[in-house]
Write a protein that holds these residues in place. Structure first.
Motif, PDB file in Angstrom:
ATOM      1  N   VAL A  51       0.869  -1.172   0.000  1.00  0.00           N
ATOM      2  CA  VAL A  51       0.000   0.000   0.000  1.00  0.00           C
ATOM      3  C   VAL A  51       0.904   1.219   0.000  1.00  0.00           C
ATOM      4  O   VAL A  51       1.624   1.463   0.969  1.00  0.00           O
ATOM      5  CB  VAL A  51      -0.926   0.019   1.242  1.00  0.00           C
ATOM      6  N   LEU A  52       0.911   1.956  -1.111  1.00  0.00           N
ATOM      7  CA  LEU A  52       1.752   3.150  -1.255  1.00  0.00           C
ATOM      8  C   LEU A  52       3.213   2.850  -0.909  1.00  0.00           C
ATOM      9  O   LEU A  52       3.853   3.567  -0.150  1.00  0.00           O
ATOM     10  CB  LEU A  52       1.221   4.292  -0.383  1.00  0.00           C
ATOM     11  N   ASP A  53       3.740   1.771  -1.449  1.00  0.00           N
ATOM     12  CA  ASP A  53       5.129   1.335  -1.244  1.00  0.00           C
ATOM     13  C   ASP A  53       5.435   0.946   0.199  1.00  0.00           C
ATOM     14  O   ASP A  53       6.597   0.901   0.598  1.00  0.00           O
ATOM     15  CB  ASP A  53       6.125   2.403  -1.728  1.00  0.00           C
ATOM     16  N   VAL A  54       4.421   0.683   0.989  1.00  0.00           N
ATOM     17  CA  VAL A  54       4.603   0.174   2.350  1.00  0.00           C
ATOM     18  C   VAL A  54       4.173  -1.289   2.327  1.00  0.00           C
ATOM     19  O   VAL A  54       3.054  -1.601   1.925  1.00  0.00           O
ATOM     20  CB  VAL A  54       3.761   0.959   3.386  1.00  0.00           C
ATOM     21  N   THR A  55       5.085  -2.174   2.724  1.00  0.00           N
ATOM     22  CA  THR A  55       4.770  -3.596   2.769  1.00  0.00           C
ATOM     23  C   THR A  55       4.133  -3.914   4.115  1.00  0.00           C
ATOM     24  O   THR A  55       4.721  -3.651   5.161  1.00  0.00           O
ATOM     25  CB  THR A  55       6.038  -4.445   2.569  1.00  0.00           C
ATOM     26  N   MET A  56       2.917  -4.455   4.060  1.00  0.00           N
ATOM     27  CA  MET A  56       2.166  -4.752   5.276  1.00  0.00           C
ATOM     28  C   MET A  56       1.930  -6.258   5.363  1.00  0.00           C
ATOM     29  O   MET A  56       1.598  -6.887   4.360  1.00  0.00           O
ATOM     30  CB  MET A  56       0.843  -3.992   5.270  1.00  0.00           C
ATOM     31  N   PRO A  57       2.092  -6.838   6.568  1.00  0.00           N
ATOM     32  CA  PRO A  57       1.881  -8.279   6.704  1.00  0.00           C
ATOM     33  C   PRO A  57       0.400  -8.615   6.680  1.00  0.00           C
ATOM     34  O   PRO A  57      -0.438  -7.792   7.044  1.00  0.00           O
ATOM     35  CB  PRO A  57       2.481  -8.587   8.082  1.00  0.00           C
ATOM     36  N   GLY A  58       0.105  -9.814   6.242  1.00  0.00           N
ATOM     37  CA  GLY A  58      -1.284 -10.252   6.200  1.00  0.00           C
ATOM     38  C   GLY A  58      -1.402 -11.733   6.460  1.00  0.00           C
ATOM     39  O   GLY A  58      -0.406 -12.441   6.608  1.00  0.00           O
ATOM     40  N   VAL A  59      -2.636 -12.197   6.502  1.00  0.00           N
ATOM     41  CA  VAL A  59      -2.949 -13.591   6.775  1.00  0.00           C
ATOM     42  C   VAL A  59      -3.621 -14.187   5.549  1.00  0.00           C
ATOM     43  O   VAL A  59      -4.653 -13.683   5.101  1.00  0.00           O
ATOM     44  CB  VAL A  59      -3.887 -13.689   8.002  1.00  0.00           C
ATOM     45  N   ALA A  60      -3.033 -15.248   5.016  1.00  0.00           N
ATOM     46  CA  ALA A  60      -3.617 -15.950   3.877  1.00  0.00           C
ATOM     47  C   ALA A  60      -4.542 -17.039   4.406  1.00  0.00           C
ATOM     48  O   ALA A  60      -4.150 -18.187   4.571  1.00  0.00           O
ATOM     49  CB  ALA A  60      -2.523 -16.533   2.997  1.00  0.00           C
TER      50      ALA A  60
END
Length: 186
Positions: free
Chosen positions: A46-55
């Motif tokens: 998001v806007l060159d910010v890498t954010m962790p997530g859950v698959a």
């Protein structure tokens, strides 16, 4: 019931182009750091910010429904301020106070994440660039807030004993969306 559980607030100022992605990223980051089952990681840019997530299909569906509810309520009304609240609870046996008679289970919150979101629209391309730069900084700070809280003593001690290891979360999760102080249904 005690209201002494941690409440962590994240304030976001979004524009129409970034609302869904930013909310999705922040919600996934919270879940990534607060789910205790087998978590398959994924990332969001998001806007060159890498954010962790859950698959996980269930979590992805929950996030999508809540972000869509937020978006529809914001688009449909004049109010451009909203809130997404994630509450983690534990199930406890409810007993009557005098005779200690079993009265079923109740959910007792142990942590709450409050995402305050406001939608503004930049007036020009130059404003949009400055706005997106500021939002990228805010998203980075949001991830820092999540990391600092979940790794802090207060954040670790807020988590109740895990007595059930089935599923991705041993605890009930409730996500509510409100716009203009009115709760929005999914």
């Amino acid at each position: 019931m005690s209201d002494s559980y941690p409440r962590i607030t994240i304030d976001l100022v979004l524009d129409r182009l970034t609302t869904k992605d930013a909310l999705q990223g922040v919600l996934h980051a919270i879940f990534f750091h607060r789910l205790f089952g087998l978590v398959k990681p994924q990332t969001f840019e998001v806007l060159d910010v890498t954010m962790p997530g859950v698959a996980n299909a269930e979590i992805e569906q929950l996030v999508k429904e809540k972000v869509d509810s937020f978006w529809k309520a914001m688009e449909g009304g004049p109010n451009k301020h909203g809130q997404v609240v994630v509450t983690f609870s534990e199930k406890r046996t409810r007993k009557s106070s005098w005779f200690q008679v079993y009265m079923g289970e109740e959910e007792i919150p142990w942590e709450q994440w409050i995402i305050n979101a406001e939608i503004r629209q930049p007036k020009s391309d130059r404003d949009r660039q400055a706005f997106h730069s500021s939002l990228a900084t805010t998203l980075t700070k949001s991830i820092e807030t999540i990391l600092i809280h979940t790794s802090s003593e207060r954040g670790r001690t807020a988590v109740p004993l895990i007595t059930n290891s089935s599923g991705i979360s041993p605890f009930p999760i409730k996500v509510t969306v409100s716009v203009g102080g009115v709760e929005v249904s999914s």
